[in-house]
Write an enzyme that holds these catalytic residues in place. Sequence first.
Site, PDB file in Angstrom:
ATOM      1  N   LYS A 198     -18.772  26.546-128.769  1.00 26.91           N
ATOM      2  CA  LYS A 198     -17.403  26.595-128.234  1.00 26.91           C
ATOM      3  C   LYS A 198     -16.495  27.081-129.358  1.00 26.91           C
ATOM      4  O   LYS A 198     -16.147  26.331-130.260  1.00 26.91           O
ATOM      5  CB  LYS A 198     -16.995  25.189-127.774  1.00 26.91           C
ATOM      6  CG  LYS A 198     -16.004  25.147-126.622  1.00 26.91           C
ATOM      7  CD  LYS A 198     -14.627  25.673-126.939  1.00 26.91           C
ATOM      8  CE  LYS A 198     -13.765  24.745-127.746  1.00 26.91           C
ATOM      9  NZ  LYS A 198     -12.551  25.395-128.257  1.00 26.91           N
ATOM     10  N   GLU A 254      -8.680  14.371-137.188  1.00 30.04           N
ATOM     11  CA  GLU A 254      -8.229  13.715-135.956  1.00 30.04           C
ATOM     12  C   GLU A 254      -9.193  14.010-134.790  1.00 30.04           C
ATOM     13  O   GLU A 254      -9.656  13.096-134.101  1.00 30.04           O
ATOM     14  CB  GLU A 254      -6.847  14.309-135.663  1.00 30.04           C
ATOM     15  CG  GLU A 254      -6.028  13.644-134.651  1.00 30.04           C
ATOM     16  CD  GLU A 254      -4.816  14.551-134.329  1.00 30.04           C
ATOM     17  OE1 GLU A 254      -4.509  15.484-135.103  1.00 30.04           O
ATOM     18  OE2 GLU A 254      -4.222  14.308-133.279  1.00 30.04           O
ATOM     19  N   GLU A 273     -17.559  18.570-140.230  1.00 32.49           N
ATOM     20  CA  GLU A 273     -16.956  19.143-141.444  1.00 32.49           C
ATOM     21  C   GLU A 273     -15.457  19.170-141.168  1.00 32.49           C
ATOM     22  O   GLU A 273     -14.985  19.950-140.352  1.00 32.49           O
ATOM     23  CB  GLU A 273     -17.542  20.533-141.699  1.00 32.49           C
ATOM     24  CG  GLU A 273     -17.375  20.985-143.120  1.00 32.49           C
ATOM     25  CD  GLU A 273     -16.270  22.001-143.256  1.00 32.49           C
ATOM     26  OE1 GLU A 273     -15.128  21.563-143.581  1.00 32.49           O
ATOM     27  OE2 GLU A 273     -16.509  23.193-143.040  1.00 32.49           O
ATOM     28  N   CYS A 307     -10.146  24.460-145.304  1.00 34.85           N
ATOM     29  CA  CYS A 307     -10.225  22.996-145.371  1.00 34.85           C
ATOM     30  C   CYS A 307     -10.365  22.538-146.820  1.00 34.85           C
ATOM     31  O   CYS A 307     -10.027  21.411-147.151  1.00 34.85           O
ATOM     32  CB  CYS A 307     -11.369  22.493-144.509  1.00 34.85           C
ATOM     33  SG  CYS A 307     -12.856  23.457-144.694  1.00 34.85           S
ATOM     34  N   GLU A 404      -3.106  16.956-144.846  1.00 31.63           N
ATOM     35  CA  GLU A 404      -3.544  18.346-144.921  1.00 31.63           C
ATOM     36  C   GLU A 404      -2.501  19.235-144.234  1.00 31.63           C
ATOM     37  O   GLU A 404      -2.174  19.031-143.066  1.00 31.63           O
ATOM     38  CB  GLU A 404      -4.891  18.492-144.208  1.00 31.63           C
ATOM     39  CG  GLU A 404      -5.441  19.891-144.291  1.00 31.63           C
ATOM     40  CD  GLU A 404      -6.840  20.003-143.702  1.00 31.63           C
ATOM     41  OE1 GLU A 404      -7.079  19.434-142.624  1.00 31.63           O
ATOM     42  OE2 GLU A 404      -7.675  20.658-144.338  1.00 31.63           O
TER      43      GLU A 404
HETATM   44  P1  ADP Z   1      -6.603  22.671-135.359  1.00 31.00           P
HETATM   45  O1  ADP Z   1      -5.692  21.503-135.122  1.00 31.00           O
HETATM   46  O2  ADP Z   1      -6.537  23.185-136.720  1.00 31.00           O
HETATM   47  O3  ADP Z   1      -6.533  23.740-134.303  1.00 31.00           O
HETATM   48  P2  ADP Z   1      -8.780  21.302-134.127  1.00 31.00           P
HETATM   49  O4  ADP Z   1      -9.566  20.230-134.784  1.00 31.00           O
HETATM   50  O5  ADP Z   1      -7.815  20.918-133.054  1.00 31.00           O
HETATM   51  O6  ADP Z   1      -8.082  22.106-135.281  1.00 31.00           O
HETATM   52  O7  ADP Z   1      -9.749  22.400-133.480  1.00 31.00           O
HETATM   53  C1  ADP Z   1     -11.026  22.730-133.950  1.00 31.00           C
HETATM   54  C2  ADP Z   1     -11.940  22.958-132.760  1.00 31.00           C
HETATM   55  O8  ADP Z   1     -12.020  21.754-132.021  1.00 31.00           O
HETATM   56  C3  ADP Z   1     -11.463  24.015-131.768  1.00 31.00           C
HETATM   57  O9  ADP Z   1     -12.588  24.718-131.257  1.00 31.00           O
HETATM   58  C4  ADP Z   1     -10.828  23.184-130.677  1.00 31.00           C
HETATM   59  O10 ADP Z   1     -10.829  23.830-129.416  1.00 31.00           O
HETATM   60  C5  ADP Z   1     -11.743  21.981-130.656  1.00 31.00           C
HETATM   61  N1  ADP Z   1     -11.147  20.762-130.095  1.00 31.00           N
HETATM   62  C6  ADP Z   1      -9.848  20.369-130.101  1.00 31.00           C
HETATM   63  N2  ADP Z   1      -9.696  19.194-129.468  1.00 31.00           N
HETATM   64  C7  ADP Z   1     -10.924  18.808-129.044  1.00 31.00           C
HETATM   65  C8  ADP Z   1     -11.437  17.677-128.347  1.00 31.00           C
HETATM   66  N3  ADP Z   1     -10.645  16.696-127.945  1.00 31.00           N
HETATM   67  N4  ADP Z   1     -12.763  17.620-128.112  1.00 31.00           N
HETATM   68  C9  ADP Z   1     -13.590  18.602-128.532  1.00 31.00           C
HETATM   69  N5  ADP Z   1     -13.172  19.691-129.185  1.00 31.00           N
HETATM   70  C10 ADP Z   1     -11.862  19.811-129.455  1.00 31.00           C
END
Ligand code: ADP
Length: 501
Positions: A198, A254, A273, A307, A404
């Site tokens: 994904k 988060e 990671e 990161c 961060e």
């Molecule tokens: P950022 O805040 O820097 O965009 P995220 O951690 O939100 O970083 O996103 C990293 C990846 O995790 C992306 O592919 C995003 O679509 C996915 N993602 C975000 N929220 C969720 C969730 N609740 N469950 C699974 N994947 C998620």
Amino acid sequence: MTTIALPHLNERALRFIGRSHKLFINGKWVEAASRLTFPTYNPATGEVLSQAAEGDKADVDAAVKAAREALDHGPWPKLTASERGRMIWKLADLLEENLEEFATLESLDNGKQLGVARAADLPLAIDMFRYMAGWTTKIEGNTIPISVPYTPGARYHAYTLREPVGVVGQIIPWNFPLLMAAWKIAPALAAGCTIVLKPAEQTPLTSIRLGELIQEAGFPPGVVNIVTGFGETAGAALAAHPLVDKIAFTGSTEVGKLIVQAATGNLKKVTLELGGKSPNIIMKDADLEVAIPGAASAIFFNHGQCCCAGSRFYVHKSQFDKVVEGITNEAKKICVGPGWEPASQLGPLVSEEQLNRVKGYIDAGLVEGACALTGGKQIGEKGYFVEPTVLVNTNKNMKVVREEIFGPVVAAMPYSDIDELVDQANDSSYGLAAGIWTTNVSKAHELAAAMRAGTVWVNCYNIFDAALPFGGYKESGWGREMGHNAIDAYTETKAVCLKVA
Ligand code: ADP
């Protein structure tokens, strides 16, 4: 679909952008079950670049079932290790043949410099596939001399097998879209797993194009499936899916915690990671001619969207003003502009959301008493550009020092002695990386050992290699990417015990 006219860019990349993109499930390109699409933007202009299919729960379910079938009944597990390795190597060759197209797509979708995508993202991704292609024939178990005290006289032949962990869900971020796909897909393929990937919703394009090369390289249907879509929907469905054996995630701490919760349903294996707030230390004896530009690059590379960015900067108090002035001058020299401009050294942040986050952090720092020696503001009104920013008068309690930012913002702080320095550097919930600049070899090793971080760079920064493990202590994650550690993360160990007498 695209409204930009960039005639000097790779034509195949521009044609790809203009196409409608689908999901890659069971070896076929299909629309999302909902028929919905979502836009991906050009961060340098804020305009819509292309449209991707909006995969959701039903699509993730179809992709996971295809991956399950490919693992349980398909031709993939029957290939020899050598055949599997050759296929992965072929994928690397195809990427190399299409390097310019991929670099262009990456630059337009993410905003990074075309030259950086060409020189770093692409070669590292290609090398990752080649490195992991070599591992397929070297994943070995052990023979174990067991004694079994409660069966006196019996003899056994005992050994371990290393088997693929199974169907893996892989959720990746937007800062190095293709490279993160390679870090995830390559070891999983080497181990013999099947995959549902994904990509981040901000940057789906190079993953989609990679799907086409995966087809071309001859991987059987269902071995790699690619579902573009949003995190809260497609990502969450993948993390929670009961037929997924392992989830590998790179992204924010988060969301990493949400992934762990989602994985509890079937106790799938989890590697993470996550974020970082990495200290970068300039010792009194450092070679400042190297250390100052090195420390500037540690934070400003990829617009601070790393990161492991060296975002907390520690300098001995006797040299603080001089060194910080040097870093500030480096920041002022940086040419900010779109990734396709050859002179540009720092591009836009990836999205409007990220722009607002970074501006919010800078403002919070200034309200808490920090002072910007340079930067601090958005540049222009088009696109998501932020000035490289150096903050002083910062302290360990400020948001800009604890959290961060993921933008081109560094907080500089003085230290007086080594013990205080070590405590300050380790005073973080994160533990991804640390930088040390010194000419004293003993001190370098001593400090490297004292850092609670998964990677320590000495007199260098942001040095990555397919053979070098990368990952975090503390809330920076679980497990390691790259190197043989990555193979461990995609295999299960089975003990086999056979009674011979
Ligand atoms: P950022 O805040 O820097 O965009 P995220 O951690 O939100 O970083 O996103 C990293 C990846 O995790 C992306 O592919 C995003 O679509 C996915 N993602 C975000 N929220 C969720 C969730 N609740 N469950 C699974 N994947 C998620």
